[in-house]
Motif scaffolding. Sequence first.
Motif, short mmCIF file in Angstrom:
data_model
loop_
_atom_site.label_atom_id
_atom_site.label_comp_id
_atom_site.label_asym_id
_atom_site.label_seq_id
_atom_site.Cartn_x
_atom_site.Cartn_y
_atom_site.Cartn_z
N GLN A 215 -2.39 -29.51 49.50
CA GLN A 215 -2.82 -28.40 48.65
C GLN A 215 -4.20 -28.74 48.09
O GLN A 215 -4.36 -29.76 47.40
N LEU A 216 -5.17 -27.88 48.36
CA LEU A 216 -6.53 -28.09 47.90
C LEU A 216 -6.92 -26.95 46.96
O LEU A 216 -6.73 -25.76 47.29
N THR A 217 -7.47 -27.31 45.82
CA THR A 217 -7.95 -26.32 44.86
C THR A 217 -9.35 -25.87 45.25
O THR A 217 -10.23 -26.70 45.51
N THR A 218 -9.54 -24.57 45.33
CA THR A 218 -10.84 -24.02 45.70
C THR A 218 -11.66 -23.58 44.49
O THR A 218 -12.89 -23.61 44.54
N LEU A 219 -11.00 -23.15 43.40
CA LEU A 219 -11.73 -22.63 42.25
C LEU A 219 -10.89 -22.81 40.99
O LEU A 219 -9.68 -22.58 41.00
N GLN A 220 -11.54 -23.21 39.92
CA GLN A 220 -10.94 -23.27 38.58
C GLN A 220 -11.83 -22.51 37.61
O GLN A 220 -13.06 -22.65 37.63
N ILE A 221 -11.18 -21.71 36.76
CA ILE A 221 -11.92 -20.90 35.79
C ILE A 221 -11.25 -21.04 34.43
O ILE A 221 -10.03 -20.87 34.31
N VAL A 222 -12.04 -21.33 33.41
CA VAL A 222 -11.58 -21.35 32.03
C VAL A 222 -12.44 -20.35 31.25
O VAL A 222 -13.67 -20.46 31.23
N THR A 223 -11.79 -19.37 30.63
CA THR A 223 -12.46 -18.37 29.83
C THR A 223 -11.88 -18.41 28.43
O THR A 223 -10.67 -18.32 28.25
N HIS A 224 -12.73 -18.55 27.44
CA HIS A 224 -12.26 -18.56 26.05
C HIS A 224 -13.32 -17.91 25.16
O HIS A 224 -14.53 -17.99 25.44
N GLY A 225 -12.87 -17.27 24.13
CA GLY A 225 -13.81 -16.62 23.21
C GLY A 225 -13.09 -15.93 22.08
O GLY A 225 -11.87 -15.75 22.10
N PHE A 226 -13.86 -15.55 21.10
CA PHE A 226 -13.36 -14.80 19.96
C PHE A 226 -13.75 -13.34 20.15
O PHE A 226 -14.93 -12.98 20.02
N ARG A 227 -12.76 -12.54 20.49
CA ARG A 227 -12.99 -11.14 20.80
C ARG A 227 -12.02 -10.26 20.02
O ARG A 227 -10.90 -10.06 20.46
N PRO A 228 -12.48 -9.81 18.82
CA PRO A 228 -13.81 -10.05 18.24
C PRO A 228 -13.81 -11.29 17.36
O PRO A 228 -12.77 -11.71 16.86
N THR B 270 -11.01 -1.79 7.51
CA THR B 270 -10.11 -2.71 8.21
C THR B 270 -10.94 -3.81 8.84
O THR B 270 -11.99 -3.55 9.46
N PHE B 271 -10.45 -5.04 8.73
CA PHE B 271 -11.10 -6.20 9.33
C PHE B 271 -10.23 -6.71 10.47
O PHE B 271 -9.01 -6.78 10.36
N ARG B 272 -10.89 -7.10 11.60
CA ARG B 272 -10.17 -7.60 12.76
C ARG B 272 -10.80 -8.88 13.28
O ARG B 272 -12.03 -9.05 13.22
N HIS B 273 -9.94 -9.77 13.79
CA HIS B 273 -10.39 -11.04 14.36
C HIS B 273 -9.36 -11.46 15.40
O HIS B 273 -8.15 -11.20 15.24
N GLY B 274 -9.82 -12.08 16.48
CA GLY B 274 -8.87 -12.49 17.51
C GLY B 274 -9.46 -13.56 18.41
O GLY B 274 -10.69 -13.70 18.56
N TYR B 275 -8.56 -14.34 19.03
CA TYR B 275 -8.94 -15.35 20.01
C TYR B 275 -8.19 -15.09 21.30
O TYR B 275 -6.98 -14.82 21.28
N SER B 276 -8.90 -15.17 22.42
CA SER B 276 -8.28 -15.02 23.74
C SER B 276 -8.84 -16.09 24.66
O SER B 276 -10.06 -16.29 24.73
N GLY B 277 -7.95 -16.77 25.34
CA GLY B 277 -8.34 -17.80 26.29
C GLY B 277 -7.45 -17.76 27.52
O GLY B 277 -6.25 -17.44 27.42
N ASN B 278 -8.02 -18.08 28.68
CA ASN B 278 -7.25 -18.01 29.93
C ASN B 278 -7.72 -19.12 30.87
O ASN B 278 -8.91 -19.43 30.96
N TYR B 279 -6.75 -19.70 31.56
CA TYR B 279 -7.02 -20.72 32.58
C TYR B 279 -6.46 -20.23 33.92
O TYR B 279 -5.35 -19.69 33.98
N LYS B 280 -7.24 -20.40 34.99
CA LYS B 280 -6.81 -19.95 36.32
C LYS B 280 -7.24 -20.95 37.37
O LYS B 280 -8.38 -21.45 37.35
N ARG B 281 -6.33 -21.24 38.28
CA ARG B 281 -6.63 -22.15 39.41
C ARG B 281 -6.21 -21.48 40.71
O ARG B 281 -5.06 -21.05 40.86
N GLN B 282 -7.12 -21.43 41.65
CA GLN B 282 -6.84 -20.89 42.98
C GLN B 282 -6.76 -22.06 43.96
O GLN B 282 -7.58 -22.99 43.90
N PHE B 283 -5.79 -21.99 44.88
CA PHE B 283 -5.58 -23.09 45.82
C PHE B 283 -5.22 -22.52 47.19
O PHE B 283 -4.86 -21.34 47.35
#
Length: 587
Positions: free
Chosen positions: A418-431, A396-409
């Motif tokens: 409203q002031l943003t304190t942190l922004q995070i972008v996570t993206h990758g091919f898992r697997p 069996t062969f597997r492939h996938g993409y997952s990405g997430n964006y998050k903003r804390q304020f």
Amino acid sequence: FGRPEPDAPARGRNRDGGQVPGDDPSRVAKVEDTAPEEAFPPGGALEARPQGRSRARRIGDATPPPLPGSTLIDSLKKSFGVTEVDTSRKGKAPGVGTGGERNDLAATDTLLIPKEPPKKAAPPVEEEPGTSIADIARTLIQKPFFDWNGTRFNFIQNNSSTNRALQGAGSGISNFLAKGIFSPEDDGNGPSRAYQLGLITDPHGRLLIDFVPQFPFVKFGVRHGDRARSPVGRTVDVTDVFTQKNTFELITSRPLWAGAQLNLSWKTEFTFDQRNTLRIDALGKIDELYVAKTGDVSRTFLSIPPLFDLSKSGIKRVGEKWLEKSNEAGYTTNEMRDTMSIELRNKLQVSSFMEGFETLPMFASKLREYLPRLNYSFSWAGLEKTFLFSWADRATFRHGYSGNYKRQFRLNPDDSIQLTTLQIVTHGFRPLAALDLGWDKVWDGRMTANLNYDTQTEWGADYTSNRITKRLSTTFSINANFQKEGLKVPLFNINLKNTFGLTFLFSQTISSDVFYQFNTILDNLDGTGNGGITKTVIEPRFSYDFSQQLTIEGFYRYERTIPAATGVLIPPTRLILAGFDIRLKIF
């Protein structure tokens, strides 16, 4: 047939052996007694029946041979659909007549006429229908967008409220039901109805409803109540906490071909947290000291690493967006950008970060931050049927993409800023690529193996330090498992119902950290190194189950960590672990 007595009437026999009257000689042909063999042509001589049977002989098949390519058709068989019958030609042969005497009468039969079979008509050629607009719409719209194996939509909302120093000795059920839903409420019975229903956050407050002439014609308010009196006769500080979390999720899947499956998902979450610090005096009166409001927004994100500058996303695009937006605001140099107000600089940097990393940006304004993007996973089972993996029983062969964006304020007490304190972008091919293999008969046991390669990138914008950090990590791993049942013990020459298992793990993770400053991104696209590590793990493990009561396990684990050449220097480390585990159940 036999010879009857002279002058005796001719009789026949039925199937049961009884006699029946003879048939009319005009209707029944006579067959003469056995004739000399020379009266018949070669191939047509009568054959003598075996001893004990009648002496009557059968004439050979004297019909003409069939024509080449034809079929011999019995004209007497009406069911064959034959209409041409030749009754003029009579076949004659000497023999014994119905009277048992030789005479000139002869048996007649319809002549068998060879006839060519009818030629089969060629089947009509069906004309293929032309391509219609409906076919084009079905191919371009229906199959890609609507032919899915069901779609699941989830919406979840969680509310939580924590309060202290409440009045009353009960849980509030008296206020809710005991005296009627519209009866007056008493704080001595515990929290109010509106609080228990989750409509307000003050446990002793009252929900106020007022009708106004403007849309939506209804206005809601809260009349705050008092808390319990201080048992020690002095002031007490407490904190009320209210949190809310909303989740929207859309999941669907569809088969692509035999064994192949595609899964798609979209997800959005936003939370809100409010903490009120209260000072309660000896009489239960409330004095609000401080209010802290925070929240975050997260959603699935699509950010493809820049390949030959085709995806138009990445850290370079963030730097271009920051210069573009600050120039439009009238700040054209780095010195001028440092003099921006906190609110304006925070707003421009937040939008530059999100828009710069997002591939295929859609929508605008505030709606853009809440609408999720596509995440997917793909699997293809049954590869053992192909020649590349025919050596395995399962593949069996597997492939996938997952990405997430998050903003804390965070918000000020009146929600005006409203002031943003942190922004995070996570993206990758898992697997990025994973292969699952299996064998059913390896050394009389079963074996499975997994090869996996992951890659992930995490970007974080910390507006307290005004930095953008990047962590890139890749992981390669091999995991194998072997299991065999009914292993024979040579010492006792017996075959026990025991199980032997062996596993092997190898993994290597490489990570590196760098950071950027908004004003100097385009001048330093590689960033400033901030460390990183290379971690390698090797772990073999075995297990032996003598029975359900006795199990033995052993393992050896080797870990090695090597720091990167840049950033904070730390010494390399090496860790070796080994051990046994014996489990014995005594009833």
